[in-house]
Design a protein around this motif. Sequence first.
Motif, PDB file in Angstrom:
ATOM      1  N   GLY A   1     -35.397  62.017   4.266  1.00  0.00           N
ATOM      2  CA  GLY A   1     -36.600  61.279   3.871  1.00  0.00           C
ATOM      3  C   GLY A   1     -36.299  60.335   2.727  1.00  0.00           C
ATOM      4  O   GLY A   1     -35.145  59.974   2.502  1.00  0.00           O
ATOM      5  N   PRO A   2     -37.339  59.930   1.962  1.00  0.00           N
ATOM      6  CA  PRO A   2     -37.122  58.916   0.925  1.00  0.00           C
ATOM      7  C   PRO A   2     -36.213  59.397  -0.202  1.00  0.00           C
ATOM      8  O   PRO A   2     -36.418  60.481  -0.732  1.00  0.00           O
ATOM      9  N   LEU A   3     -35.211  58.599  -0.537  1.00  0.00           N
ATOM     10  CA  LEU A   3     -34.251  58.946  -1.593  1.00  0.00           C
ATOM     11  C   LEU A   3     -34.432  58.050  -2.814  1.00  0.00           C
ATOM     12  O   LEU A   3     -34.292  58.487  -3.940  1.00  0.00           O
ATOM     13  N   THR A   4     -34.698  56.775  -2.581  1.00  0.00           N
ATOM     14  CA  THR A   4     -34.938  55.842  -3.683  1.00  0.00           C
ATOM     15  C   THR A   4     -36.310  55.206  -3.468  1.00  0.00           C
ATOM     16  O   THR A   4     -37.012  55.541  -2.512  1.00  0.00           O
ATOM     17  N   SER A   5     -36.667  54.302  -4.354  1.00  0.00           N
ATOM     18  CA  SER A   5     -37.975  53.662  -4.250  1.00  0.00           C
ATOM     19  C   SER A   5     -37.831  52.157  -4.068  1.00  0.00           C
ATOM     20  O   SER A   5     -36.832  51.572  -4.470  1.00  0.00           O
ATOM     21  N   ALA A   6     -38.867  51.572  -3.475  1.00  0.00           N
ATOM     22  CA  ALA A   6     -38.957  50.115  -3.479  1.00  0.00           C
ATOM     23  C   ALA A   6     -39.283  49.688  -4.900  1.00  0.00           C
ATOM     24  O   ALA A   6     -40.017  50.381  -5.604  1.00  0.00           O
ATOM     25  N   ALA A   7     -38.737  48.572  -5.326  1.00  0.00           N
ATOM     26  CA  ALA A   7     -39.001  48.088  -6.685  1.00  0.00           C
ATOM     27  C   ALA A   7     -39.305  46.599  -6.619  1.00  0.00           C
ATOM     28  O   ALA A   7     -38.418  45.796  -6.354  1.00  0.00           O
ATOM     29  N   ASP A   8     -40.568  46.236  -6.826  1.00  0.00           N
ATOM     30  CA  ASP A   8     -40.977  44.827  -6.811  1.00  0.00           C
ATOM     31  C   ASP A   8     -41.269  44.385  -8.251  1.00  0.00           C
ATOM     32  O   ASP A   8     -41.627  45.197  -9.096  1.00  0.00           O
ATOM     33  N   ARG A   9     -41.109  43.091  -8.487  1.00  0.00           N
ATOM     34  CA  ARG A   9     -41.286  42.545  -9.834  1.00  0.00           C
ATOM     35  C   ARG A   9     -42.509  41.650  -9.886  1.00  0.00           C
ATOM     36  O   ARG A   9     -42.745  40.869  -8.964  1.00  0.00           O
ATOM     37  N   ILE A  10     -43.291  41.785 -10.959  1.00  0.00           N
ATOM     38  CA  ILE A  10     -44.515  41.002 -11.094  1.00  0.00           C
ATOM     39  C   ILE A  10     -44.442  40.184 -12.375  1.00  0.00           C
ATOM     40  O   ILE A  10     -44.032  40.691 -13.416  1.00  0.00           O
TER      41      ILE A  10
END
Length: 392
Positions: A182-191
């Motif tokens: 399953g999920p191991l890392t995260s999505a990372a978006d910049r604002i």
Amino acid sequence: MSSPVIDAWLAANLGRVVGWRRAIHAEPELSMAEFETTATVVRILTEAGLAPKVLPKGTGVVCDIGPADKPRIGLRADLDGLPIPEQTGLPFTSRVEGVSHSCGHDAHAAILMGVGHLLAEYLEAGNELPFSVRLLFQAAEEVMPGGALDAIDAGATDGLSRIFALHCDPHLAAGTVGLRAGPLTSAADRIEVHLRGPGGHTSRPHLTADLIYAMGSIITGLPGILSRRVDPRSGTIMAWGAAHSGDAPNAIPQEGRLRGTVRTGDREVWKDLEPLVRSIIGELVAPLGITYDLTYVRGVPPVVNEESSVAMLRAAVDLIGPTAAVDTPQSPGGEDFAWYLETVPGAMARLGVWSGVGPQCDLHQPNFDIDERALGIGIATLAGVILGGELA
Ligand SMILES: [Zn+2]
């Protein structure tokens, strides 16, 4: 349990792998500029009789091993260092000012070259590989959108049935490998929000648009509303890293900037995150007469490990020793290996690199270092996936 083939190779060759790692460590190169590292990888793979190919942008390498008529498994490493001055005091400390391998990509590259040599010698000795293998040394893991997309554009994932990677983890002791389906890392978006207003005197906020008040509404409102609109079990987290505006205590400024990141461990949440953030900021600011530009930079998706690929890794790690495999939690960090998993099933494992003594210096820190015993564990894990010989 152990694998006699892998054990014998490591006993004879681990010293060489350590030397490769130290040489790369001492000469780190930044993302998209890994030309010398690329040349080193080509030279060392060629020494094993392999035929590496440089990717079109001149950084990064692919190298196919074994028969093309068998399912092909990709093994991926990354090559880039970081703009962080090294402070480890090691004899092979970075010779490049302000640049270091503080994410362990030197180790990843050395491990994968070791796997290449091991498999080449295995074939040379007259054995057959159960799979066809593609070694992939990718550039620019540390920048967005990341070198994985260049590698994919160049066809690096064409024909792959699985893909695997390791990443150094200083929270795990050397000798262990962290696994998770399953999920191991995260999505990372910049604002980034750039706000503008007419400005004015703080005695008359009702006669102008109060830019600082609008910034405050966004600063507290966006994380708060996101926590009520997105399932908290998705591991979604929004935090600001910078807020700049104004100077005088009695002047409402005309301009301000906010910068932050929004992360999530859920692929479905990530897909809808940008429009949600845009609408929340729009509605928070709407009554206040402030104009703004919102720059939203989508990063990488979360790494979501496929269950049967994790089973293949687990079977390989079980060959190393009964205590080697440990469960690992999902991390809020981003990792561009995720792009490969958009089209090819696979998994990333966390390679324990902590010596067990002293502090566990985190990745991206000037004093980050690895216990080099982990190099052998890494080689045994990836070679074990191939020589294990069964698609789960
Ligand atoms: Zn990394």
